[in-house]
Design a protein around this motif. Structure first.
Motif, mmCIF file in Angstrom:
data_model
loop_
_atom_site.group_PDB
_atom_site.id
_atom_site.type_symbol
_atom_site.label_atom_id
_atom_site.label_comp_id
_atom_site.label_asym_id
_atom_site.label_seq_id
_atom_site.Cartn_x
_atom_site.Cartn_y
_atom_site.Cartn_z
ATOM 1 N N THR A 88 0.832 -1.195 0.000
ATOM 2 C CA THR A 88 0.000 0.000 0.000
ATOM 3 C C THR A 88 0.875 1.257 0.000
ATOM 4 O OG1 THR A 88 -1.661 -1.217 1.266
ATOM 5 C CG2 THR A 88 -1.865 1.179 1.222
ATOM 6 N N PHE A 89 0.481 2.266 -0.802
ATOM 7 C CA PHE A 89 1.166 3.561 -0.731
ATOM 8 C C PHE A 89 1.255 3.978 0.734
ATOM 9 C CE2 PHE A 89 -1.156 4.781 -4.933
ATOM 10 C CZ PHE A 89 -0.232 4.057 -5.672
ATOM 11 N N ARG A 90 2.414 4.512 1.129
ATOM 12 C CA ARG A 90 2.558 4.877 2.536
ATOM 13 C C ARG A 90 3.554 6.014 2.699
ATOM 14 N NH1 ARG A 90 6.106 -0.394 3.130
ATOM 15 N NH2 ARG A 90 8.144 0.510 3.600
ATOM 16 N N LYS A 91 3.476 6.647 3.847
ATOM 17 C CA LYS A 91 4.547 7.529 4.284
ATOM 18 C C LYS A 91 4.926 7.123 5.691
ATOM 19 C CE LYS A 91 1.589 11.436 5.698
ATOM 20 N NZ LYS A 91 1.349 12.892 5.466
ATOM 21 N N GLU A 112 3.697 10.767 -3.164
ATOM 22 C CA GLU A 112 4.088 10.823 -1.753
ATOM 23 C C GLU A 112 4.764 9.514 -1.344
ATOM 24 O OE1 GLU A 112 4.687 12.875 1.721
ATOM 25 O OE2 GLU A 112 3.808 13.613 -0.158
ATOM 26 N N ASP A 113 4.301 8.402 -1.895
ATOM 27 C CA ASP A 113 4.934 7.111 -1.618
ATOM 28 C C ASP A 113 6.356 7.066 -2.182
ATOM 29 O OD1 ASP A 113 4.521 4.073 -0.882
ATOM 30 O OD2 ASP A 113 5.361 4.073 -2.908
ATOM 31 N N LEU A 114 6.538 7.570 -3.400
ATOM 32 C CA LEU A 114 7.867 7.582 -3.999
ATOM 33 C C LEU A 114 8.813 8.519 -3.259
ATOM 34 C CD1 LEU A 114 6.934 7.630 -7.808
ATOM 35 C CD2 LEU A 114 7.676 5.661 -6.449
ATOM 36 N N ARG A 115 8.264 9.546 -2.634
ATOM 37 C CA ARG A 115 9.065 10.547 -1.935
ATOM 38 C C ARG A 115 9.845 9.948 -0.755
ATOM 39 N NH1 ARG A 115 8.286 15.852 -2.354
ATOM 40 N NH2 ARG A 115 6.165 15.508 -3.146
ATOM 41 N N ARG A 116 9.343 8.872 -0.164
ATOM 42 C CA ARG A 116 10.001 8.290 1.011
ATOM 43 C C ARG A 116 11.175 7.381 0.638
ATOM 44 N NH1 ARG A 116 8.885 2.929 1.429
ATOM 45 N NH2 ARG A 116 7.158 2.198 0.126
ATOM 46 N N ARG A 117 11.396 7.123 -0.647
ATOM 47 C CA ARG A 117 12.404 6.156 -1.068
ATOM 48 C C ARG A 117 13.802 6.749 -1.019
ATOM 49 N NH1 ARG A 117 9.545 1.658 -3.415
ATOM 50 N NH2 ARG A 117 7.307 2.136 -3.261
ATOM 51 N N ASP A 118 14.809 5.889 -1.120
ATOM 52 C CA ASP A 118 16.175 6.324 -0.838
ATOM 53 C C ASP A 118 16.767 7.206 -1.929
ATOM 54 O OD1 ASP A 118 16.361 4.222 -2.664
ATOM 55 O OD2 ASP A 118 17.649 2.975 -1.403
ATOM 56 N N PHE A 119 16.872 6.694 -3.155
ATOM 57 C CA PHE A 119 17.544 7.406 -4.242
ATOM 58 C C PHE A 119 16.591 7.627 -5.407
ATOM 59 C CE2 PHE A 119 20.736 4.791 -2.021
ATOM 60 C CZ PHE A 119 21.504 5.818 -1.473
ATOM 61 N N THR A 120 16.847 8.657 -6.175
ATOM 62 C CA THR A 120 15.947 8.992 -7.285
ATOM 63 C C THR A 120 15.825 7.852 -8.285
ATOM 64 O OG1 THR A 120 17.766 10.022 -8.531
ATOM 65 C CG2 THR A 120 16.460 11.454 -7.071
ATOM 66 N N ILE A 121 16.888 7.091 -8.467
ATOM 67 C CA ILE A 121 16.844 5.995 -9.436
ATOM 68 C C ILE A 121 15.946 4.851 -8.968
ATOM 69 C CG2 ILE A 121 19.124 6.539 -10.381
ATOM 70 C CD1 ILE A 121 20.196 4.088 -8.820
ATOM 71 N N ASN A 122 15.580 4.866 -7.680
ATOM 72 C CA ASN A 122 14.667 3.859 -7.132
ATOM 73 C C ASN A 122 13.283 4.434 -6.859
ATOM 74 O OD1 ASN A 122 16.745 1.941 -7.130
ATOM 75 N ND2 ASN A 122 17.430 2.589 -5.101
ATOM 76 N N ALA A 123 13.047 5.677 -7.261
ATOM 77 C CA ALA A 123 11.786 6.358 -6.974
ATOM 78 C C ALA A 123 11.009 6.602 -8.254
ATOM 79 C CB ALA A 123 12.049 7.667 -6.234
ATOM 80 N N ILE A 147 24.090 8.972 -8.432
ATOM 81 C CA ILE A 147 23.347 8.511 -7.269
ATOM 82 C C ILE A 147 23.006 9.731 -6.417
ATOM 83 C CG2 ILE A 147 23.351 6.989 -5.262
ATOM 84 C CD1 ILE A 147 23.502 5.614 -8.059
ATOM 85 N N ARG A 148 21.720 10.021 -6.307
ATOM 86 C CA ARG A 148 21.259 11.216 -5.607
ATOM 87 C C ARG A 148 20.063 10.855 -4.743
ATOM 88 N NH1 ARG A 148 17.552 15.253 -7.195
ATOM 89 N NH2 ARG A 148 17.306 14.234 -9.230
ATOM 90 N N CYS A 149 20.071 11.295 -3.509
ATOM 91 C CA CYS A 149 18.964 11.005 -2.606
ATOM 92 C C CYS A 149 17.699 11.738 -3.039
ATOM 93 C CB CYS A 149 19.309 11.416 -1.175
ATOM 94 S SG CYS A 149 20.441 10.288 -0.334
ATOM 95 N N VAL A 150 16.566 11.155 -2.717
ATOM 96 C CA VAL A 150 15.288 11.848 -2.845
ATOM 97 C C VAL A 150 15.177 12.820 -1.673
ATOM 98 C CG1 VAL A 150 12.788 11.611 -2.867
ATOM 99 C CG2 VAL A 150 14.207 9.871 -3.975
ATOM 100 N N GLY A 151 15.003 14.095 -1.963
ATOM 101 C CA GLY A 151 14.884 15.065 -0.891
ATOM 102 C C GLY A 151 16.213 15.329 -0.204
ATOM 103 N N ASP A 152 16.157 15.620 1.076
ATOM 104 C CA ASP A 152 17.347 15.965 1.849
ATOM 105 C C ASP A 152 18.165 14.713 2.157
ATOM 106 O OD1 ASP A 152 19.053 17.639 3.571
ATOM 107 O OD2 ASP A 152 18.166 16.456 5.177
ATOM 108 N N PRO A 153 19.421 14.627 1.696
ATOM 109 C CA PRO A 153 20.186 13.387 1.875
ATOM 110 C C PRO A 153 20.495 13.063 3.338
ATOM 111 C CG PRO A 153 21.557 15.102 0.888
ATOM 112 C CD PRO A 153 20.155 15.607 0.878
#
Length: 261
Positions: A88-91, A112-123, A147-153
Protein backbone atom coordinates in the motif's frame (compact mmCIF):
# COMPACT_ATOMS: atom_id res chain seq x y z
CA UNK A 1 8.65 -0.84 -23.46
CA UNK A 2 9.33 -4.46 -24.40
CA UNK A 3 10.51 -7.29 -22.18
CA UNK A 4 12.72 -10.17 -23.29
CA UNK A 5 11.11 -13.63 -23.64
CA UNK A 6 12.25 -14.79 -20.19
CA UNK A 7 10.56 -11.78 -18.58
CA UNK A 8 7.32 -11.80 -20.53
CA UNK A 9 5.54 -14.22 -18.21
CA UNK A 10 6.79 -12.33 -15.15
CA UNK A 11 5.44 -9.07 -16.58
CA UNK A 12 2.21 -10.64 -17.89
CA UNK A 13 1.31 -11.93 -14.43
CA UNK A 14 2.22 -8.56 -12.90
CA UNK A 15 -0.25 -6.98 -15.34
CA UNK A 16 -2.90 -9.47 -14.22
CA UNK A 17 -2.39 -8.37 -10.62
CA UNK A 18 -2.54 -4.71 -11.61
CA UNK A 19 -5.68 -5.18 -13.75
CA UNK A 20 -7.42 -6.88 -10.85
CA UNK A 21 -6.57 -3.95 -8.56
CA UNK A 22 -7.57 -1.37 -11.17
CA UNK A 23 -10.87 -3.14 -11.86
CA UNK A 24 -11.68 -2.85 -8.14
CA UNK A 25 -11.13 0.91 -8.28
CA UNK A 26 -7.58 1.06 -6.91
CA UNK A 27 -4.37 2.50 -8.37
CA UNK A 28 -1.51 0.10 -9.13
CA UNK A 29 2.06 0.62 -10.37
CA UNK A 30 5.24 -1.36 -10.82
CA UNK A 31 7.87 0.22 -8.57
CA UNK A 32 11.40 -0.11 -7.29
CA UNK A 33 14.39 -1.96 -8.66
CA UNK A 34 12.57 -3.63 -11.54
CA UNK A 35 11.83 -0.20 -13.06
CA UNK A 36 15.46 0.89 -12.66
CA UNK A 37 16.84 -2.36 -14.08
CA UNK A 38 14.46 -2.33 -17.03
CA UNK A 39 15.60 1.19 -17.98
CA UNK A 40 19.20 -0.01 -17.70
CA UNK A 41 18.50 -3.02 -19.92
CA UNK A 42 19.41 -5.36 -17.06
CA UNK A 43 17.57 -8.64 -16.32
CA UNK A 44 14.49 -8.28 -14.13
CA UNK A 45 14.05 -11.16 -11.71
CA UNK A 46 11.08 -9.96 -9.65
CA UNK A 47 8.49 -7.22 -9.72
CA UNK A 48 7.04 -5.22 -6.82
CA UNK A 49 3.70 -3.46 -7.06
CA UNK A 50 2.51 -0.38 -5.15
CA UNK A 51 -1.19 0.28 -4.79
CA UNK A 52 -3.73 2.58 -3.16
CA UNK A 53 -5.57 -0.53 -1.90
CA UNK A 54 -5.23 -1.33 1.80
CA UNK A 55 -3.69 -4.71 2.72
CA UNK A 56 -7.07 -6.19 3.67
CA UNK A 57 -8.50 -5.05 0.34
CA UNK A 58 -5.64 -6.70 -1.55
CA UNK A 59 -6.12 -9.88 0.50
CA UNK A 60 -9.83 -9.97 -0.37
CA UNK A 61 -9.15 -9.61 -4.11
CA UNK A 62 -6.81 -12.55 -4.66
CA UNK A 63 -7.17 -16.26 -4.11
CA UNK A 64 -3.69 -16.89 -2.74
CA UNK A 65 -2.09 -14.24 -0.53
CA UNK A 66 0.65 -14.45 2.10
CA UNK A 67 0.64 -11.73 4.82
CA UNK A 68 4.39 -11.11 4.65
CA UNK A 69 4.51 -7.59 6.13
CA UNK A 70 1.09 -6.34 7.15
CA UNK A 71 2.47 -3.74 9.56
CA UNK A 72 4.21 -2.11 6.58
CA UNK A 73 1.30 -2.63 4.20
CA UNK A 74 2.82 -5.55 2.29
CA UNK A 75 1.20 -8.79 1.21
CA UNK A 76 2.56 -11.31 -1.26
CA UNK A 77 0.20 -12.28 -4.07
CA UNK A 78 0.86 -15.80 -5.35
CA UNK A 79 0.15 -16.29 -9.04
CA UNK A 80 0.55 -19.48 -11.06
CA UNK A 81 4.23 -18.91 -11.87
CA UNK A 82 5.50 -15.98 -9.81
CA UNK A 83 4.88 -14.11 -6.59
CA UNK A 84 4.48 -10.35 -6.24
CA UNK A 85 4.93 -8.15 -3.21
CA UNK A 86 2.01 -5.72 -3.23
CA UNK A 87 2.43 -2.76 -0.87
CA UNK A 88 0.00 0.00 0.00
CA UNK A 89 1.17 3.56 -0.73
CA UNK A 90 2.56 4.88 2.54
CA UNK A 91 4.55 7.53 4.28
CA UNK A 92 6.69 6.97 7.31
CA UNK A 93 7.24 8.75 10.62
CA UNK A 94 10.52 9.17 12.53
CA UNK A 95 12.80 6.16 12.31
CA UNK A 96 13.79 3.97 15.25
CA UNK A 97 17.54 3.37 15.68
CA UNK A 98 18.24 4.72 12.18
CA UNK A 99 16.74 1.59 10.59
CA UNK A 100 12.96 1.20 10.93
CA UNK A 101 10.08 3.70 10.87
CA UNK A 102 8.25 4.00 14.18
CA UNK A 103 4.92 4.41 12.41
CA UNK A 104 3.57 3.83 8.90
CA UNK A 105 0.62 5.78 7.52
CA UNK A 106 -1.24 4.37 4.53
CA UNK A 107 -2.04 6.99 1.90
CA UNK A 108 -3.61 7.20 -1.55
CA UNK A 109 -0.92 9.12 -3.44
CA UNK A 110 1.83 7.59 -5.59
CA UNK A 111 4.14 10.61 -5.54
CA UNK A 112 4.09 10.82 -1.75
CA UNK A 113 4.93 7.11 -1.62
CA UNK A 114 7.87 7.58 -4.00
CA UNK A 115 9.06 10.55 -1.93
CA UNK A 116 10.00 8.29 1.01
CA UNK A 117 12.40 6.16 -1.07
CA UNK A 118 16.17 6.32 -0.84
CA UNK A 119 17.54 7.41 -4.24
CA UNK A 120 15.95 8.99 -7.29
CA UNK A 121 16.84 6.00 -9.44
CA UNK A 122 14.67 3.86 -7.13
CA UNK A 123 11.79 6.36 -6.97
CA UNK A 124 10.20 5.67 -10.36
CA UNK A 125 7.03 3.77 -11.28
CA UNK A 126 5.44 2.19 -14.35
CA UNK A 127 1.69 2.12 -14.90
CA UNK A 128 -0.10 -0.74 -16.62
CA UNK A 129 0.40 0.92 -20.01
CA UNK A 130 4.16 1.08 -19.47
CA UNK A 131 4.20 4.86 -18.91
CA UNK A 132 6.96 6.08 -16.62
CA UNK A 133 6.13 8.19 -13.56
CA UNK A 134 9.29 9.94 -12.46
CA UNK A 135 8.62 12.95 -10.19
CA UNK A 136 12.19 13.25 -8.87
CA UNK A 137 14.28 12.99 -12.03
CA UNK A 138 15.42 9.40 -11.60
CA UNK A 139 15.66 8.65 -15.30
CA UNK A 140 17.95 11.63 -15.93
CA UNK A 141 20.12 10.58 -12.97
CA UNK A 142 20.22 7.05 -14.32
CA UNK A 143 21.41 8.31 -17.70
CA UNK A 144 24.07 10.42 -15.96
CA UNK A 145 24.98 7.47 -13.70
CA UNK A 146 24.38 9.75 -10.72
CA UNK A 147 23.35 8.51 -7.27
CA UNK A 148 21.26 11.22 -5.61
CA UNK A 149 18.96 11.00 -2.61
CA UNK A 150 15.29 11.85 -2.85
CA UNK A 151 14.88 15.07 -0.89
CA UNK A 152 17.35 15.97 1.85
CA UNK A 153 20.19 13.39 1.88
CA UNK A 154 21.01 13.78 5.57
CA UNK A 155 17.39 13.03 6.43
CA UNK A 156 17.42 9.95 4.20
CA UNK A 157 20.60 8.61 5.85
CA UNK A 158 19.42 9.41 9.38
CA UNK A 159 16.24 7.47 8.65
CA UNK A 160 18.10 4.36 7.48
CA UNK A 161 21.88 4.22 7.82
CA UNK A 162 22.12 1.18 5.52
CA UNK A 163 21.31 3.54 2.64
CA UNK A 164 24.89 4.83 2.77
CA UNK A 165 26.25 1.39 1.83
CA UNK A 166 23.50 1.00 -0.76
CA UNK A 167 24.50 4.31 -2.33
CA UNK A 168 28.09 3.15 -2.72
CA UNK A 169 26.90 -0.15 -4.18
CA UNK A 170 24.64 1.54 -6.72
CA UNK A 171 27.45 3.88 -7.77
CA UNK A 172 29.65 0.82 -8.30
CA UNK A 173 26.87 -1.01 -10.17
CA UNK A 174 26.32 1.90 -12.54
CA UNK A 175 29.98 2.78 -12.94
CA UNK A 176 28.88 6.20 -11.79
CA UNK A 177 29.31 8.70 -9.01
CA UNK A 178 27.53 9.95 -5.93
CA UNK A 179 26.12 13.49 -6.08
CA UNK A 180 28.17 16.00 -4.08
CA UNK A 181 25.34 16.78 -1.67
CA UNK A 182 24.68 13.08 -1.11
CA UNK A 183 28.40 12.36 -0.59
CA UNK A 184 28.75 15.18 1.93
CA UNK A 185 25.72 13.87 3.82
CA UNK A 186 27.23 10.38 3.84
CA UNK A 187 30.42 11.69 5.43
CA UNK A 188 28.44 13.60 8.05
CA UNK A 189 26.14 10.70 8.90
CA UNK A 190 28.57 7.77 8.63
CA UNK A 191 28.74 7.27 12.42
CA UNK A 192 25.12 6.07 12.32
CA UNK A 193 26.29 2.90 10.54
CA UNK A 194 26.88 1.47 14.04
CA UNK A 195 23.09 1.01 14.33
CA UNK A 196 23.01 -1.42 11.40
CA UNK A 197 23.25 -5.16 12.10
CA UNK A 198 26.43 -6.74 10.76
CA UNK A 199 24.35 -9.24 8.78
CA UNK A 200 22.95 -6.34 6.75
CA UNK A 201 26.43 -4.85 6.30
CA UNK A 202 27.70 -8.24 5.14
CA UNK A 203 24.88 -8.57 2.60
CA UNK A 204 25.64 -5.15 1.08
CA UNK A 205 29.38 -5.87 0.93
CA UNK A 206 28.69 -9.21 -0.73
CA UNK A 207 26.45 -7.62 -3.36
CA UNK A 208 29.05 -4.92 -4.00
CA UNK A 209 31.84 -7.48 -4.36
CA UNK A 210 29.72 -9.64 -6.65
CA UNK A 211 28.84 -6.67 -8.87
CA UNK A 212 30.15 -5.44 -12.18
CA UNK A 213 32.86 -3.13 -10.81
CA UNK A 214 33.84 -4.20 -7.27
CA UNK A 215 37.15 -2.33 -7.34
CA UNK A 216 35.32 0.95 -7.89
CA UNK A 217 32.94 0.28 -5.02
CA UNK A 218 35.65 -0.75 -2.57
CA UNK A 219 37.77 2.25 -3.52
CA UNK A 220 34.78 4.48 -2.77
CA UNK A 221 34.28 2.74 0.58
CA UNK A 222 37.94 3.24 1.45
CA UNK A 223 37.72 6.93 0.54
CA UNK A 224 34.60 7.41 2.66
CA UNK A 225 35.97 5.77 5.78
CA UNK A 226 32.44 4.42 6.28
CA UNK A 227 33.41 0.96 7.49
CA UNK A 228 35.27 2.39 10.48
CA UNK A 229 31.85 2.98 11.99
CA UNK A 230 30.45 -0.54 11.59
CA UNK A 231 29.00 -2.12 14.73
CA UNK A 232 31.84 -4.66 14.88
CA UNK A 233 35.50 -4.09 13.90
CA UNK A 234 36.45 -4.90 10.33
CA UNK A 235 40.22 -4.72 10.69
CA UNK A 236 42.14 -3.42 7.70
CA UNK A 237 38.88 -2.98 5.73
CA UNK A 238 37.94 -0.13 8.06
CA UNK A 239 41.08 1.88 7.35
CA UNK A 240 40.60 4.69 4.84
CA UNK A 241 43.96 4.07 3.14
CA UNK A 242 45.69 0.87 4.29
CA UNK A 243 48.95 -0.23 2.72
CA UNK A 244 48.36 -2.36 -0.30
CA UNK A 245 44.89 -1.04 -1.18
CA UNK A 246 45.83 -0.07 -4.77
CA UNK A 247 47.27 -3.51 -5.51
CA UNK A 248 44.36 -5.25 -3.81
CA UNK A 249 41.77 -3.26 -5.73
CA UNK A 250 43.50 -3.87 -9.05
CA UNK A 251 43.57 -7.59 -8.29
CA UNK A 252 39.92 -7.61 -7.18
CA UNK A 253 38.83 -6.03 -10.43
CA UNK A 254 40.65 -8.69 -12.41
CA UNK A 255 39.08 -11.68 -10.61
CA UNK A 256 36.14 -13.23 -12.42
CA UNK A 257 33.36 -14.50 -10.17
CA UNK A 258 32.07 -13.39 -6.75
CA UNK A 259 33.24 -16.45 -4.78
CA UNK A 260 36.86 -16.00 -5.85
CA UNK A 261 36.68 -12.30 -5.11
Amino acid sequence: MEWNPDEKLLYAEAQQVMRHLLAAGHDAYIVGGSVRDRLLGRPVGDIDIATSALPEQVTALFRRVVPTGLEHGTVTVVMDHHTYEVTTFRKESAYEDHRRPEEVEFIGDLEEDLRRRDFTINAMALDIEGRLHDPFGGRDDLERRLIRCVGDPETRFREDALRMLRGVRFASLLGGRIAKSTWRALLRQRETLRYVAMERVRDELWKLTAGADPARGWAMLARSGLLRYAKEPLGALASPAPDGWPRLLCALGAVDGPELR
